[in-house]
Design a protein around this motif. Structure first.
Motif, PDB file in Angstrom:
ATOM      1  N   GLU A   1       0.830  -1.206   0.000  1.00 44.73           N
ATOM      2  CA  GLU A   1       0.000   0.000   0.000  1.00 44.73           C
ATOM      3  C   GLU A   1       0.866   1.258   0.000  1.00 44.73           C
ATOM      4  O   GLU A   1       0.618   2.193  -0.759  1.00 44.73           O
ATOM      5  CB  GLU A   1      -0.915   0.000   1.218  1.00 44.73           C
ATOM      6  N   ARG A   2       1.907   1.277   0.829  1.00 45.60           N
ATOM      7  CA  ARG A   2       2.807   2.442   0.859  1.00 45.60           C
ATOM      8  C   ARG A   2       3.512   2.630  -0.482  1.00 45.60           C
ATOM      9  O   ARG A   2       3.664   3.755  -0.948  1.00 45.60           O
ATOM     10  CB  ARG A   2       3.830   2.293   1.985  1.00 45.60           C
TER      11      ARG A   2
ATOM     12  N   GLU B   1       1.010   4.155  -2.867  1.00 43.11           N
ATOM     13  CA  GLU B   1       0.753   5.559  -2.541  1.00 43.11           C
ATOM     14  C   GLU B   1       1.931   6.454  -2.924  1.00 43.11           C
ATOM     15  O   GLU B   1       1.732   7.600  -3.319  1.00 43.11           O
ATOM     16  CB  GLU B   1       0.432   5.709  -1.058  1.00 43.11           C
TER      17      GLU B   1
ATOM     18  N   HIS C   1      -2.507   6.831  -5.813  1.00 47.04           N
ATOM     19  CA  HIS C   1      -3.654   6.894  -4.910  1.00 47.04           C
ATOM     20  C   HIS C   1      -3.975   8.366  -4.683  1.00 47.04           C
ATOM     21  O   HIS C   1      -3.504   8.999  -3.760  1.00 47.04           O
ATOM     22  CB  HIS C   1      -3.309   6.209  -3.576  1.00 47.04           C
TER      23      HIS C   1
END
Length: 60
Positions: free
Chosen positions: A47-48, A51, A56
């Motif tokens: 996820e990081r 992003e 995102h």
């Protein structure tokens, strides 16, 4: 090239989420044995990464 990197990061993130969902029964069984699988860490790392690619974006 930026779009390719963003797309690859998105694919990695989605694949990691799918893996986490599919691995849930195994993770629950492993927890009963006193083991912990790093599924959460894998998902948070993916996820990081996604992003950071600016993929995102929050819509207003």
């Amino acid at each position: 090239m930026n779009d390719l990197h963003r797309g690859a990061a998105f694919l990695l993130y989605q694949t990691t989420l799918l893996f986490g969902i599919l691995a849930m029964p195994i993770a629950l069984f492993a927890r009963r044995l006193g083991l912990t699988l790093p599924v959460r860490t894998l998902i948070e790392t993916a996820e990081r990464t996604y992003e950071r690619t600016d993929g995102h974006r929050r819509h207003r």
